[in-house]
Design a protein around this motif. Structure first.
Motif, mmCIF file in Angstrom:
data_model
loop_
_atom_site.group_PDB
_atom_site.id
_atom_site.type_symbol
_atom_site.label_atom_id
_atom_site.label_comp_id
_atom_site.label_asym_id
_atom_site.label_seq_id
_atom_site.Cartn_x
_atom_site.Cartn_y
_atom_site.Cartn_z
ATOM 1 N N ALA A 153 -25.134 69.192 132.568
ATOM 2 C CA ALA A 153 -26.348 69.078 133.588
ATOM 3 C C ALA A 153 -27.644 68.909 132.699
ATOM 4 N N ARG A 210 -30.337 66.050 132.467
ATOM 5 C CA ARG A 210 -31.620 66.172 132.663
ATOM 6 C C ARG A 210 -32.330 65.268 131.598
ATOM 7 N N ILE A 228 -32.060 62.591 136.811
ATOM 8 C CA ILE A 228 -32.125 63.956 137.672
ATOM 9 C C ILE A 228 -31.097 64.063 138.825
ATOM 10 N N TRP A 229 -30.786 63.058 139.553
ATOM 11 C CA TRP A 229 -29.795 63.157 140.549
ATOM 12 C C TRP A 229 -28.399 63.800 140.041
ATOM 13 N N ASP A 283 -28.872 67.278 138.932
ATOM 14 C CA ASP A 283 -28.713 68.261 139.766
ATOM 15 C C ASP A 283 -27.276 68.453 140.394
ATOM 16 N N TYR A 284 -26.611 67.475 140.334
ATOM 17 C CA TYR A 284 -25.162 67.570 140.954
ATOM 18 C C TYR A 284 -24.439 68.636 139.663
ATOM 19 N N TYR A 308 -25.713 70.736 137.713
ATOM 20 C CA TYR A 308 -26.459 72.260 137.770
ATOM 21 C C TYR A 308 -25.844 72.887 139.148
ATOM 22 N N SER A 309 -25.508 72.293 140.075
ATOM 23 C CA SER A 309 -24.675 72.716 141.191
ATOM 24 C C SER A 309 -23.432 73.089 140.924
ATOM 25 N N THR A 331 -29.822 76.481 138.626
ATOM 26 C CA THR A 331 -30.526 75.566 139.207
ATOM 27 C C THR A 331 -31.446 74.921 137.904
ATOM 28 N N ARG A 332 -31.883 73.818 138.315
ATOM 29 C CA ARG A 332 -32.661 72.930 137.066
ATOM 30 C C ARG A 332 -33.810 73.824 136.899
ATOM 31 N N ASP A 360 -37.489 75.100 135.236
ATOM 32 C CA ASP A 360 -38.733 74.474 134.960
ATOM 33 C C ASP A 360 -39.255 74.830 133.633
#
Length: 95
Positions: free
Chosen positions: A55, A59, A64-65, A68-69, A71-72, A77-78, A80
C-alpha cells in the motif's frame, strides 16, 4: 538490526543484510530508491504485513486507488503523514 538508525545506515551497503524479513527488504530497496525491486518483493504476497508495505509503495507511486485497496487488505487506513514518515513508521513496525 535493531534500530531505525541502523537500518538507515545499512542503505549505504550494496545489498540488504541477510536475515531481513521480506517487508524490511522491500523497504530497504525503497530506501535505496529502487521502487521496482521494492515492489517485486511484496507484489505476489497477500499477508497483512506485505499488503501494508505494498500500500505504501503504491501511495508513493501516486496510485491512490490501488494504495487504498492494499491498505484495506492490510486492515490499515492511508496515513495523513509524509511518505518519509510512513516509511520510517513501517521500518520501525517490522524491525
Amino acid at each position: 538490526m535493531e534500530t531505525l538508525t541502523e537500518f538507515k545506515a545499512s542503505l549505504s551497503l550494496p545489498e540488504p543484510q541477510s536475515g531481513l524479513s521480506v517487508q524490511l527488504k522491500s523497504l530497504w530497496y525503497d530506501g535505496k530508491g529502487d521502487w521496482q525491486k521494492a515492489h517485486a518483493e511484496v507484489d505476489q504476497l497477500s499477508d497483512k504485513a506485505s499488503a501494508w508495505v505494498h500500500a505504501y509503495l503504491h501511495r508513493k507511486e501516486g496510485d491512490i486507488w490501488n494504495a487504498d485497496y492494499w491498505y484495506s487488505r492490510a486492515r490499515q487506513t492511508r496515513p495523513d503523514v509524509s511518505l518519509d514518515e510512513e516509511w520510517e513508521q513501517l521500518v520501525q513496525e517490522f524491525l
